[in-house]
Design a protein around this motif. Structure first.
Motif, PDB file in Angstrom:
ATOM      1  N   GLU A   1      10.760  24.112   0.816  1.00 44.86           N
ATOM      2  CA  GLU A   1      11.064  22.736   1.211  1.00 44.86           C
ATOM      3  C   GLU A   1      12.522  22.426   0.898  1.00 44.86           C
ATOM      4  N   ASN A   2      13.006  21.362   1.525  1.00 46.17           N
ATOM      5  CA  ASN A   2      14.341  20.876   1.205  1.00 46.17           C
ATOM      6  C   ASN A   2      14.360  19.361   1.326  1.00 46.17           C
ATOM      7  N   LEU A   3      15.337  18.760   0.705  1.00 43.49           N
ATOM      8  CA  LEU A   3      15.589  17.335   0.885  1.00 43.49           C
ATOM      9  C   LEU A   3      16.670  17.213   1.934  1.00 43.49           C
ATOM     10  N   THR A   4      16.404  16.445   2.971  1.00 42.34           N
ATOM     11  CA  THR A   4      17.392  16.198   4.010  1.00 42.34           C
ATOM     12  C   THR A   4      17.889  14.774   3.841  1.00 42.34           C
ATOM     13  N   VAL A   5      19.202  14.652   3.607  1.00 43.37           N
ATOM     14  CA  VAL A   5      19.816  13.361   3.329  1.00 43.37           C
ATOM     15  C   VAL A   5      20.559  12.893   4.576  1.00 43.37           C
ATOM     16  N   PHE A   6      20.185  11.715   5.053  1.00 44.98           N
ATOM     17  CA  PHE A   6      20.832  11.090   6.204  1.00 44.98           C
ATOM     18  C   PHE A   6      21.740   9.976   5.683  1.00 44.98           C
ATOM     19  N   LEU A   7      22.989   9.992   6.131  1.00 44.27           N
ATOM     20  CA  LEU A   7      23.957   9.008   5.664  1.00 44.27           C
ATOM     21  C   LEU A   7      24.112   7.863   6.659  1.00 44.27           C
ATOM     22  N   LYS A   8      24.560   6.741   6.145  1.00 48.06           N
ATOM     23  CA  LYS A   8      24.857   5.609   7.017  1.00 48.06           C
ATOM     24  C   LYS A   8      26.106   5.934   7.835  1.00 48.06           C
ATOM     25  N   GLU A   9      26.330   5.161   8.886  1.00 50.66           N
ATOM     26  CA  GLU A   9      27.479   5.388   9.757  1.00 50.66           C
ATOM     27  C   GLU A   9      28.786   5.219   8.992  1.00 50.66           C
ATOM     28  N   ASN A  10      29.792   5.963   9.409  1.00 48.39           N
ATOM     29  CA  ASN A  10      31.160   5.885   8.875  1.00 48.39           C
ATOM     30  C   ASN A  10      31.281   6.266   7.407  1.00 48.39           C
ATOM     31  N   VAL A  11      30.337   7.049   6.895  1.00 49.02           N
ATOM     32  CA  VAL A  11      30.417   7.552   5.526  1.00 49.02           C
ATOM     33  C   VAL A  11      31.032   8.952   5.589  1.00 49.02           C
ATOM     34  N   ASP A  12      31.997   9.225   4.730  1.00 48.56           N
ATOM     35  CA  ASP A  12      32.634  10.540   4.668  1.00 48.56           C
ATOM     36  C   ASP A  12      31.641  11.535   4.061  1.00 48.56           C
ATOM     37  N   ILE A  13      31.164  12.461   4.877  1.00 46.16           N
ATOM     38  CA  ILE A  13      30.115  13.380   4.433  1.00 46.16           C
ATOM     39  C   ILE A  13      30.600  14.325   3.344  1.00 46.16           C
ATOM     40  N   ASN A  14      31.864  14.721   3.384  1.00 47.79           N
ATOM     41  CA  ASN A  14      32.385  15.614   2.356  1.00 47.79           C
ATOM     42  C   ASN A  14      32.454  14.921   0.993  1.00 47.79           C
ATOM     43  N   LYS A  15      32.911  13.679   0.972  1.00 48.75           N
ATOM     44  CA  LYS A  15      32.947  12.920  -0.284  1.00 48.75           C
ATOM     45  C   LYS A  15      31.538  12.659  -0.789  1.00 48.75           C
ATOM     46  N   MET A  16      30.634  12.378   0.130  1.00 46.09           N
ATOM     47  CA  MET A  16      29.260  12.096  -0.267  1.00 46.09           C
ATOM     48  C   MET A  16      28.592  13.339  -0.836  1.00 46.09           C
ATOM     49  N   LYS A  17      28.823  14.493  -0.234  1.00 43.65           N
ATOM     50  CA  LYS A  17      28.257  15.739  -0.766  1.00 43.65           C
ATOM     51  C   LYS A  17      28.773  15.976  -2.182  1.00 43.65           C
ATOM     52  N   SER A  18      30.048  15.747  -2.389  1.00 47.87           N
ATOM     53  CA  SER A  18      30.627  15.911  -3.719  1.00 47.87           C
ATOM     54  C   SER A  18      29.988  14.947  -4.729  1.00 47.87           C
ATOM     55  N   SER A  19      29.772  13.703  -4.319  1.00 46.46           N
ATOM     56  CA  SER A  19      29.141  12.715  -5.194  1.00 46.46           C
ATOM     57  C   SER A  19      27.695  13.099  -5.519  1.00 46.46           C
ATOM     58  N   ILE A  20      26.973  13.554  -4.510  1.00 45.31           N
ATOM     59  CA  ILE A  20      25.582  13.969  -4.722  1.00 45.31           C
ATOM     60  C   ILE A  20      25.530  15.178  -5.659  1.00 45.31           C
ATOM     61  N   ASP A  21      26.401  16.161  -5.415  1.00 44.49           N
ATOM     62  CA  ASP A  21      26.429  17.341  -6.284  1.00 44.49           C
ATOM     63  C   ASP A  21      26.717  16.953  -7.736  1.00 44.49           C
ATOM     64  N   SER A  22      27.684  16.082  -7.945  1.00 39.25           N
ATOM     65  CA  SER A  22      28.018  15.632  -9.308  1.00 39.25           C
ATOM     66  C   SER A  22      26.837  14.932  -9.956  1.00 39.25           C
ATOM     67  N   SER A  23      26.174  14.083  -9.197  1.00 33.56           N
ATOM     68  CA  SER A  23      25.025  13.357  -9.716  1.00 33.56           C
ATOM     69  C   SER A  23      23.883  14.314 -10.075  1.00 33.56           C
ATOM     70  N   LEU A  24      23.668  15.318  -9.234  1.00 33.06           N
ATOM     71  CA  LEU A  24      22.606  16.281  -9.521  1.00 33.06           C
ATOM     72  C   LEU A  24      22.939  17.151 -10.730  1.00 33.06           C
ATOM     73  N   TRP A  25      24.192  17.570 -10.878  1.00 36.05           N
ATOM     74  CA  TRP A  25      24.569  18.346 -12.070  1.00 36.05           C
ATOM     75  C   TRP A  25      24.344  17.509 -13.319  1.00 36.05           C
ATOM     76  N   TRP A  26      24.719  16.229 -13.272  1.00 36.78           N
ATOM     77  CA  TRP A  26      24.493  15.333 -14.401  1.00 36.78           C
ATOM     78  C   TRP A  26      22.989  15.240 -14.687  1.00 36.78           C
ATOM     79  N   TYR A  27      22.191  15.065 -13.644  1.00 33.10           N
ATOM     80  CA  TYR A  27      20.744  14.942 -13.793  1.00 33.10           C
ATOM     81  C   TYR A  27      20.170  16.171 -14.493  1.00 33.10           C
ATOM     82  N   PHE A  28      20.526  17.358 -14.023  1.00 31.39           N
ATOM     83  CA  PHE A  28      19.950  18.577 -14.594  1.00 31.39           C
ATOM     84  C   PHE A  28      20.474  18.850 -15.998  1.00 31.39           C
ATOM     85  N   GLU A  29      21.720  18.521 -16.275  1.00 30.16           N
ATOM     86  CA  GLU A  29      22.230  18.686 -17.639  1.00 30.16           C
ATOM     87  C   GLU A  29      21.496  17.757 -18.595  1.00 30.16           C
ATOM     88  N   ARG A  30      21.291  16.523 -18.197  1.00 32.01           N
ATOM     89  CA  ARG A  30      20.599  15.537 -19.027  1.00 32.01           C
ATOM     90  C   ARG A  30      19.128  15.911 -19.191  1.00 32.01           C
TER      91      ARG A  30
END
Length: 92
Positions: free
Chosen positions: A56-85
């Protein structure tokens, strides 16, 4: 093994971010964790059809006019924080 991997996927209708978790039992918890991002329109848990991937995978759909590269970076950072915690040694 890493706890997750994310990829940007381009499709004719909408670019998405796919998140492959090392443990699919965490799909619902991670989905709930990511729902705090205002830039995310929807998150779906989908069956993976690619070879050499988790079931399985999580498929993330973004709102219009959102920078997908910045969002991927933000999601990755949030997930690393989540797993470290989540997996840091707990005081007993």
């Amino acid at each position: 093994m890493l706890p997750f991997r994310s990829e940007i996927r381009n499709s004719p209708t909408q670019a998405t971010i796919k998140i492959f978790l090392g443990d699919v039992a965490l799909d619902e918890r991670i989905k709930k964790h990511l729902e705090h991002f205002n830039e995310i329109d929807a998150i779906e848990i989908r069956k993976s059809v690619e070879r050499n991937r988790v079931g399985e995978n999580l498929t993330v759909f973004l709102k219009e006019n959102v920078d997908i590269n910045k969002m991927k970076s933000s999601i990755d950072s949030s997930l690393w924080w989540y797993f470290e915690r989540e997996y840091e040694p707990k005081d007993v």
